[in-house]
Write an enzyme that holds these catalytic residues in place. Structure first.
Site, mmCIF file in Angstrom:
data_model
loop_
_atom_site.group_PDB
_atom_site.id
_atom_site.type_symbol
_atom_site.label_atom_id
_atom_site.label_comp_id
_atom_site.label_asym_id
_atom_site.label_seq_id
_atom_site.Cartn_x
_atom_site.Cartn_y
_atom_site.Cartn_z
ATOM 1 C CG ASP A 280 48.980 31.784 7.064
ATOM 2 O OD1 ASP A 280 49.530 31.187 6.126
ATOM 3 O OD2 ASP A 280 48.580 31.221 8.097
ATOM 4 C CG ASP B 45 51.267 25.533 3.712
ATOM 5 O OD1 ASP B 45 52.135 24.641 3.737
ATOM 6 O OD2 ASP B 45 50.114 25.352 4.097
HETATM 7 N N1 GLY Z 1 48.078 27.033 4.490
HETATM 8 C C1 GLY Z 1 47.315 26.063 5.157
HETATM 9 C C2 GLY Z 1 46.755 25.027 4.266
HETATM 10 O O1 GLY Z 1 47.101 24.919 3.099
HETATM 11 O O2 GLY Z 1 45.915 24.285 4.749
#
Ligand code: GLY
Length: 429
Positions: free
Chosen positions: A141, A199
């Site tokens: 992330d 993601d």
């Molecule tokens: N990246 C985590 C979400 O979209 O909840």
């Protein structure tokens, strides 16, 4: 007067004022007021507003998943219920939470949209508090966390020090790329051998920016490899995507499924958003037409499957289409932002369709149905997002990333109307 000149030039260069007829002016001004209120409520350094604490019941979660409640009694992943004192209060997170970059990022966009100097000062203050993220190694992330904050800082008020933060973070992100597997690893938890979530496409902008800053193509090369393998392994024939794909040590597929969606084969609304946005961005950065085709195909399936009357999607595009089904304003905001950019990359007639679709979402989000009154909603701009319904987590709540992509979409619309490219990452170098 002479002394003031350089300052006013830099304000003009960094911000993009609305014309009198531009409908984005009022929502942008309201969002800046709201974020200023939210910042004034943060009492402890190093804390970032993420959402409001919400609660859930097992019958309600299972109803929306269209599964039996008994399936949940032994579910170890359900989130802890908030205490009574916490309920509906702001949930603050530290620097190492995946959402920590969005609040500073929203402040940067509010500055860019309104030219308000207090927004810039707040954006700098909260961005600087994220410095330790650049030493973090345990998650993918990092792109969300550092690009939304330091990346925007580099566009709007660049400093040499910011480059070090971006490059060090990018080094830590590419260290999560195993050449034998061919993708960047997402998570270090869970039952999977090598989990990658859709993601992760959103972390690639940091790598494109790091290559521009350093002149070293290694970051960009890994971004491209990641995008290519994800295109092969995450997508179904109809261009909807799995949420989680896990790989074997030699790069074969171990499993394809979901974590936050309705079921393994469903189209989790935000997952489709991450894919659409990610491949639009990859095309902008590389000009490789396969990414443009991918983005167009994803756009088509989203538009076909999104049956919400105001186009702010249900939390999963395969969820029951009903008035009581939770929406995900964050997915709507990401669709809008991505589609505004995509509208500029395709022939005019197709572009108009994307642009009108995006504007319809944005106008819904800017209406009282989603945009909170200043001073309410814990200072978050938008209401009605869903974080992870299967975990009973963040159901029908504000989320800081809904605010970030909503403001980004307003800005992109304004830029496109002014004849500018929708996104401005090329200036980060
Ligand atoms: N990246 C985590 C979400 O979209 O909840």
């Amino acid at each position: 007067m002479k002394k003031l000149l350089p300052i006013s030039i830099s304000i003009l260069a960094a911000t993009l004022s609305a014309t009198a007829a531009d409908w984005t002016a009022a929502p942008a001004a309201a969002a800046a007021d709201q974020l200023s209120f939210q910042a004034s409520e943060v009492k402890e350094p190093g804390k970032f507003p993420r959402n409001l604490f919400t609660d859930y019941s097992i019958p309600l979660v299972s109803y929306h998943l269209e599964r039996e409640p008994k399936d949940f009694y032994a579910h170890t992943e359900l989130r802890k219920h908030p205490s009574l004192a916490e309920y509906q209060t702001v949930h603050y997170v530290p620097f190492d939470d995946w959402t920590s970059g969005f609040f500073p990022g929203s402040l940067w966009y509010a500055y860019e949209l309104t030219g308000r100097q207090d927004m810039k000062e707040l954006a700098e203050k909260f961005t600087n508090q994220l410095f330790p993220v650049s030493y973090q190694t345990n998650t993918h992330d990092l792109g969300f966390m550092v690009n939304c904050s330091y990346g925007n800082a580099m566009r709007l008020a660049p400093k040499e020090d910011y480059k070090d933060v971006i490059v060090r973070t990018a080094d830590n992100l590419i260290a999560r790329f195993d050449p034998k597997v061919g993708v960047i690893r997402s998570w270090d938890f869970g039952p999977w051998n090598y989990p990658v979530i859709i993601d992760n496409m959103m972390n690639l902008q940091l790598l494109f920016n790091a290559s521009r800053i350093t002149g070293d193509s290694k970051y960009r090369d890994i971004a491209v490899k990641h995008a290519d393998k994800t295109m092969k392994c995450h997508f179904r024939p109809d261009y909807t995507s799995y949420h989680v794909v896990s790989y074997t040590p030699d790069g074969g597929i171990e499993s394809q499924g979901t974590f936050q969606g309705k079921n393994d084969d469903s189209a989790w609304a935000r997952g489709q958003a991450w894919g659409l946005y990610g491949y639009t961005e990859c095309y902008r950065e590389t000009k490789d037409k396969k990414y443009l085709d991918q983005a167009r195909n994803i756009a088509k399936v989203i538009m076909d499957k999104n049956t919400a009357p105001d186009l702010v999607p249900y939390w999963d595009l395969d969820a029951r289409a009903a008035a009581d089904t939770p929406r995900d304003a964050s997915a709507g905001a990401i669709y809008a932002s991505a589609l505004i950019e995509l509208s500029t990359l395709v022939p005019a007639k197709e572009g108009k369709t994307y642009r009108e679709y995006a504007e319809k979402i944005l106008k819904a989000l800017a209406s009282p149905a989603y945009a909170a009154k200043v001073g309410e909603n814990g200072g978050f701009v938008l209401m009605h997002s869903t974080g992870s319904l299967p975990h009973g987590s963040e159901i029908d709540t504000p989320l800081n990333y809904a605010d970030y992509y909503y403001l980004e979409a307003l800005l992109r619309l304004r830029r496109v109307n002014a004849g500018l490219p929708a996104a401005d990452w090329a200036s980060v170098k």
